[in-house]
Design a protein around this motif. Structure first.
Motif, PDB file in Angstrom:
ATOM      1  N   ARG A 144      41.398  24.112  15.498  1.00  0.00           N
ATOM      2  CA  ARG A 144      40.407  23.422  14.780  1.00  0.00           C
ATOM      3  C   ARG A 144      39.106  23.146  15.835  1.00  0.00           C
ATOM      4  O   ARG A 144      38.250  22.549  15.466  1.00  0.00           O
ATOM      5  N   THR A 145      39.453  23.335  17.066  1.00  0.00           N
ATOM      6  CA  THR A 145      38.225  23.161  18.024  1.00  0.00           C
ATOM      7  C   THR A 145      37.263  24.257  17.884  1.00  0.00           C
ATOM      8  O   THR A 145      37.491  25.611  17.705  1.00  0.00           O
ATOM      9  N   LEU A 146      36.067  24.042  18.089  1.00  0.00           N
ATOM     10  CA  LEU A 146      34.727  24.833  18.013  1.00  0.00           C
ATOM     11  C   LEU A 146      35.153  26.001  16.844  1.00  0.00           C
ATOM     12  O   LEU A 146      35.302  27.018  16.836  1.00  0.00           O
ATOM     13  N   PRO A 147      34.954  25.241  15.653  1.00  0.00           N
ATOM     14  CA  PRO A 147      35.074  26.255  14.530  1.00  0.00           C
ATOM     15  C   PRO A 147      33.936  27.066  14.353  1.00  0.00           C
ATOM     16  O   PRO A 147      32.859  27.028  14.746  1.00  0.00           O
ATOM     17  N   LEU A 148      34.299  28.461  13.658  1.00  0.00           N
ATOM     18  CA  LEU A 148      33.241  29.266  13.656  1.00  0.00           C
ATOM     19  C   LEU A 148      31.974  28.988  12.902  1.00  0.00           C
ATOM     20  O   LEU A 148      30.956  29.339  13.353  1.00  0.00           O
ATOM     21  N   ARG A 149      32.187  28.386  11.957  1.00  0.00           N
ATOM     22  CA  ARG A 149      30.897  27.697  11.318  1.00  0.00           C
ATOM     23  C   ARG A 149      29.960  27.112  12.267  1.00  0.00           C
ATOM     24  O   ARG A 149      28.651  27.239  12.155  1.00  0.00           O
ATOM     25  N   VAL A 150      30.382  25.955  13.108  1.00  0.00           N
ATOM     26  CA  VAL A 150      29.678  25.180  13.922  1.00  0.00           C
ATOM     27  C   VAL A 150      29.089  26.280  14.892  1.00  0.00           C
ATOM     28  O   VAL A 150      27.761  26.090  15.310  1.00  0.00           O
ATOM     29  N   GLU A 151      30.002  27.363  15.730  1.00  0.00           N
ATOM     30  CA  GLU A 151      29.444  28.034  16.622  1.00  0.00           C
ATOM     31  C   GLU A 151      28.253  29.086  15.917  1.00  0.00           C
ATOM     32  O   GLU A 151      27.205  29.350  16.427  1.00  0.00           O
ATOM     33  N   ALA A 152      28.544  29.341  14.577  1.00  0.00           N
ATOM     34  CA  ALA A 152      27.594  30.281  14.121  1.00  0.00           C
ATOM     35  C   ALA A 152      26.206  29.595  13.856  1.00  0.00           C
ATOM     36  O   ALA A 152      25.101  30.317  13.872  1.00  0.00           O
ATOM     37  N   PHE A 192      23.529  39.400  21.792  1.00  0.00           N
ATOM     38  CA  PHE A 192      24.283  38.362  21.114  1.00  0.00           C
ATOM     39  C   PHE A 192      25.549  38.504  21.857  1.00  0.00           C
ATOM     40  O   PHE A 192      26.148  37.331  22.038  1.00  0.00           O
ATOM     41  N   CYS A 193      26.080  39.700  22.554  1.00  0.00           N
ATOM     42  CA  CYS A 193      27.325  39.413  23.132  1.00  0.00           C
ATOM     43  C   CYS A 193      27.230  39.140  24.504  1.00  0.00           C
ATOM     44  O   CYS A 193      28.117  38.412  25.049  1.00  0.00           O
ATOM     45  N   GLY A 194      26.067  39.460  25.333  1.00  0.00           N
ATOM     46  CA  GLY A 194      25.932  39.114  26.578  1.00  0.00           C
ATOM     47  C   GLY A 194      25.549  37.803  26.877  1.00  0.00           C
ATOM     48  O   GLY A 194      25.762  37.175  27.938  1.00  0.00           O
ATOM     49  N   ASP A 195      24.725  37.161  25.880  1.00  0.00           N
ATOM     50  CA  ASP A 195      24.175  36.133  26.248  1.00  0.00           C
ATOM     51  C   ASP A 195      25.211  34.749  25.853  1.00  0.00           C
ATOM     52  O   ASP A 195      24.872  33.486  26.395  1.00  0.00           O
ATOM     53  N   THR A 196      26.272  35.174  25.075  1.00  0.00           N
ATOM     54  CA  THR A 196      26.874  34.100  24.398  1.00  0.00           C
ATOM     55  C   THR A 196      27.591  33.130  25.380  1.00  0.00           C
ATOM     56  O   THR A 196      27.745  31.843  25.342  1.00  0.00           O
ATOM     57  N   TRP A 245      37.161  33.552  21.480  1.00  0.00           N
ATOM     58  CA  TRP A 245      37.453  34.192  20.133  1.00  0.00           C
ATOM     59  C   TRP A 245      36.233  33.885  19.253  1.00  0.00           C
ATOM     60  O   TRP A 245      35.668  34.539  18.647  1.00  0.00           O
ATOM     61  N   SER A 246      35.961  32.506  19.346  1.00  0.00           N
ATOM     62  CA  SER A 246      34.858  31.909  18.599  1.00  0.00           C
ATOM     63  C   SER A 246      33.506  32.587  18.828  1.00  0.00           C
ATOM     64  O   SER A 246      32.751  32.990  17.915  1.00  0.00           O
ATOM     65  N   LYS A 247      33.191  32.746  19.998  1.00  0.00           N
ATOM     66  CA  LYS A 247      31.885  33.248  20.430  1.00  0.00           C
ATOM     67  C   LYS A 247      31.744  34.653  20.402  1.00  0.00           C
ATOM     68  O   LYS A 247      30.827  35.212  19.816  1.00  0.00           O
ATOM     69  N   LEU A 248      32.948  35.398  20.558  1.00  0.00           N
ATOM     70  CA  LEU A 248      32.917  36.708  20.209  1.00  0.00           C
ATOM     71  C   LEU A 248      32.785  37.144  18.720  1.00  0.00           C
ATOM     72  O   LEU A 248      31.985  38.064  18.512  1.00  0.00           O
ATOM     73  N   ALA A 249      33.403  36.370  17.940  1.00  0.00           N
ATOM     74  CA  ALA A 249      33.526  36.523  16.505  1.00  0.00           C
ATOM     75  C   ALA A 249      32.035  36.324  15.795  1.00  0.00           C
ATOM     76  O   ALA A 249      31.531  37.374  15.203  1.00  0.00           O
TER      77      ALA A 249
END
Length: 288
Positions: A18-26, A100-104, A129-133
């Motif tokens: 539940r940490t760093l949900p994809l929705r929050v990161e997006a 997007f992938c190099g800056d994350t 995983w969250s940042k990569l997705a």
């Protein structure tokens, strides 16, 4: 830097998933200025090309008597969308993937916020995983946005009609739209090498520009090596060698051989690079 294992095991209500949900990161990534600027560039490119064709007289001229995809760009909206993909696949679409992938991850390190995320506590694998997705999702969105806008702009400028194949023949508009979806999917898969390289570099440096620039630079090196015909069959192992294999899709009879080989090479390199990123980041001493 991360929370002690005992804390993760005993903290009441703690769930690593539940940490760093994809929705929050997006949402965080969508609000960033570089995301908005890149989206604007993808949306404006078709408009710029329409203006360029209008200023040039409506349609590019054939070279050496050979008809290419550029020469049929103004035949229909479908032709215009295919042309936009053709002119951007080799370099322009590399930039949003590398960005997007190099800056994350590197951007978090440059802001000195990475260690605080890990102390939240967010497991390192979960953070990656969250940042990569999200990064791959934004990359895919950029690749979809370009042909969609191009199809709309091209249809408005040149009308809705079949896709004229440079080598002869036409594809009905509906069939052409389906083929373009396949092209976009293949272009995304072919760019996974750049994504893997940028993401791996992002876990190695605190400088986002270094990760993004390194991925773009090495992609360019791959294109240069592919142009060296003296390498012979060794070029088959270069992802750049297969980047335009999607041209076999916009033919009366589709050929899958080139795309299958290109996808296999790209996915193989990408999986190795992603694995290196996760392995290296798991052991990294995060101090920023």
């Amino acid at each position: 830097m991360s929370a002690p294992t005992g804390l993760l095991d005993t903290a009441p209500g703690y769930r690593a998933g539940r940490t760093l949900p994809l929705r929050v990161e997006a949402v965080r990534q969508l609000k960033r200025r570089r995301t908005l600027v890149m989206g604007a560039i993808m949306a404006l490119l078709p408009v710029v090309l329409v203006i360029a064709f209008a200023v040039a007289g409506g349609s590019p001229d054939s070279r050496d008597g050979r008809v290419t995809l550029m020469d049929t760009a103004t035949a229909s909206g479908a032709n215009f969308a295919a042309t936009c993909l053709f002119v951007s696949a080799g370099f322009l679409l590399v930039i949003p993937v590398a960005l997007f992938c190099g800056d994350t991850v590197a951007s978090e390190a440059s802001w000195s916020s990475l260690r605080y995320l890990l102390a939240a506590p967010v497991p390192r694998a979960r953070l990656l995983w969250s940042k990569l997705a999200v990064a791959l999702g934004l990359s895919a969105a950029a690749m979809v946005l370009l042909p969609v806008i191009a199809l709309l702009v091209g249809t408005a400028a040149y009308g809705w009609g079949p896709l004229e194949i440079p080598t002869g023949g036409v594809l009905p508009a509906g069939t052409a739209a389906q083929r373009l979806l396949i092209v976009v999917a293949y272009v995304f898969v072919s760019q996974l090498v750049t994504a893997g390289l940028a993401f791996w570099l992002s876990t190695k440096t605190d400088a986002p520009l270094g990760a993004v620039g390194g991925a773009v630079g090495l992609t360019i090196v791959g294109n240069v090596l592919d142009a060296v015909t003296a390498l012979g069959h060794w070029r088959d192992f270069l992802p750049a060698h297969w980047q335009f294999a999607w041209a076999d899709v916009i033919q009366p009879r589709m050929e899958w051989g080139g795309m299958i080989q290109g996808a296999a090479v790209s996915v193989t390199y990408a999986l190795v690079l992603f694995a290196l990123a996760f392995q290296g980041f798991a052991r990294k001493d995060v101090v920023s």
